[in-house]
Design an enzyme around this catalytic site. Structure first.
Site, mmCIF file in Angstrom:
data_model
loop_
_atom_site.group_PDB
_atom_site.id
_atom_site.type_symbol
_atom_site.label_atom_id
_atom_site.label_comp_id
_atom_site.label_asym_id
_atom_site.label_seq_id
_atom_site.Cartn_x
_atom_site.Cartn_y
_atom_site.Cartn_z
ATOM 1 N N ASP A 33 0.862 -1.181 0.000
ATOM 2 C CA ASP A 33 0.000 0.000 0.000
ATOM 3 C C ASP A 33 0.902 1.235 0.000
ATOM 4 O O ASP A 33 1.877 1.307 0.766
ATOM 5 C CB ASP A 33 -0.907 -0.004 1.230
ATOM 6 N N GLU A 68 -5.081 2.277 -3.874
ATOM 7 C CA GLU A 68 -3.623 2.339 -3.961
ATOM 8 C C GLU A 68 -3.006 1.070 -3.383
ATOM 9 O O GLU A 68 -1.844 1.054 -2.973
ATOM 10 C CB GLU A 68 -3.078 3.565 -3.216
#
Length: 453
Positions: free
Chosen positions: A327, A370
């Site tokens: 992430d 993301e």
């Protein structure tokens, strides 16, 4: 006007010269063969007729199938009926050779009947090809189904009418008669030599001129169609110079017809192959779009889980399966500060880095905004950590200049690793445990790799 002149110079003239070269070469070959072989077997002409009959039936089936797949191609229907009508008339031609299976019964050949079917076959085909050229001009018009049905019905009536007329004029019917060949001495009659043959040549010349002006030789199919017209014209001109039905001229004319039909079949087969390649390319593109993320072109969530589930079936200590969940750190600030367009560029940059960092047999996917995930097959926990660490270090070393503007500022990534060594683990459990390790990396300072233990 200038465009038309250029088209004539670059396309029409080379095409006509090529046709003349092919036909001239065949004619020279036949003349040379005439000096070597004094005469052909009587079986040759009906055998050539049978081959041509099969080719014409093949062509008619192709035309019907192409029209059935695309109803805007109404111009293919007259060509289909032309070939199927031609094949039926060639059955009548074969009926004129009652002993064609027996070499010693050719004395009973009815050459006049064969010539009658030949005459009406050319009249029918030239007319239907001419109609096809006119229908080709209407291909972009909004033609209603009722109009198409009416056209097909009229073409059917015309074809059947020509078949019945040819049958009535032959010796099979006592109602009408036509003398084109003297069956006693096998000489052509004046009616054929001075009238019908010239009329057929003129009709095919008109058909050729209309086809070339309407189709403009825009593809190989219409080039082969125009070559068919030229071959028929050449065959009729050769017969015009012949005085009787036996000899090389009759075989040469039939050879021209067979060659032109074979060329059309070859073009259609090439078209089928082209359509297959196009269809396969579209299928591959559609399939890739269904399994990949539109923005990053990484694999999507469903494909990743399907692949991981399949890989876990054979997972063991000797064949470990590692999952890396990652992430981007503080990515929301990138969107808020630089905008979502710049955020998309960051995601694309990271996605490319992930794809470049794994092997072809591994899977890189985007499973969230993301959030990215890697599937490394036959990779132990230590090796998976090394891969993740290499990605983390590489990404943190980029700035705006070295990333060519795709990263507005240095970006860091937090990564969690889990390695499955048994087939008992599910895909969701593996990702969940790797995700837990990734959150541990976030909580302990970000920009680091944590292996789940």
């Amino acid at each position: 006007m200038k465009t038309m002149r250029n088209r004539v110079i670059t396309l029409y003239i080379p095409f006509l010269l090529g046709c003349v070269f092919i036909i001239g070469s065949l004619q020279c070959a036949m003349l040379h063969l005439e000096k070597i072989i004094p005469s052909f077997s009587p079986l040759l002409f009906p055998t050539l007729t049978i081959f041509l009959l099969v080719f014409h039936l093949f062509m008619s089936c192709f035309m019907i199938m192409k029209y059935w797949c695309d109803r805007t191609r109404l111009y293919l229907v007259p060509i289909a009926f032309a070939f199927v009508g031609s094949a039926i008339m060639m059955v009548g031609t074969l009926a004129s050779f009652p002993g064609w299976l027996d070499l010693y019964h050719f004395a009973s050949v009815n050459y006049n009947d064969a010539m009658i079917f030949f005459l009406f076959r050319h009249l029918m085909m030239a007319t239907l090809f001419l109609l096809s050229a006119f229908l080709f001009r209407l291909r972009r018009e909004n033609v209603r189904p009722h109009f198409q049905q009416l056209v097909i019905f009229l073409i059917f009536l015309f074809t059947v009418g020509m078949l019945i007329t040819a049958w009535l004029y032959s010796s099979h019917s006592p109602f009408l008669s036509m003398d084109l060949v003297d069956n006693e001495n096998k000489q052509f009659m004046i009616l054929w030599q001075k009238t019908y043959n010239i009329v057929l040549i003129a009709l095919w010349c008109v058909t050729l001129a209309v086809l070339m002006s309407v189709t403009r030789l825009r593809n190989l199919f219409w080039m082969s169609g125009n070559f068919l017209c030229i071959s028929y014209i050449a065959a009729l001109v050769i017969l015009l110079s012949a005085g009787h039905t036996e000899g090389y001229t009759w075989y040469t004319s039939r050879l021209f017809e067979t060659l032109a039909t074979l060329m059309m079949i070859f073009v259609l087969l090439c078209d089928v192959f082209r359509l297959y390649r196009l269809s396969n390319a579209r299928y591959q593109q559609s399939y890739q779009n269904s399994i990949r993320d539109a923005l990053t072109r990484l694999y999507n969530r469903s494909y990743f889980y399907d692949t991981l589930t399949h890989a876990l079936k054979t997972a063991s200590v000797s064949k470990p399966v590692s999952v890396i969940v990652s992430d981007l750190d503080r990515f929301k600030r990138i969107n808020d500060t630089y905008g979502h367009l710049q955020g998309d560029k960051v995601l694309q940059f990271v996605a490319q880095l992930l794809m470049d960092s794994v092997r072809p047999e591994d899977v890189a996917a985007r499973i969230g905004g993301e959030e990215f995930v890697l599937l490394l097959q036959n990779t132990c926990a230590a090796d998976a950590r090394e891969v993740a660490e290499r990605i983390r270090v590489t990404l943190s070393g980029f700035d705006q200049e070295s990333s060519h503007g795709q990263l507005p500022e240095p970006i860091t990534i937090s990564m969690g690793v889990y390695t499955a060594t048994t087939s008992d683990d599910s895909a969701e459990a593996c990702v969940g445990l790797a995700d837990r390790a990734m959150y541990q990396a976030k909580e302990t300072g970000r920009n680091r790799v944590v292996v789940y233990r």
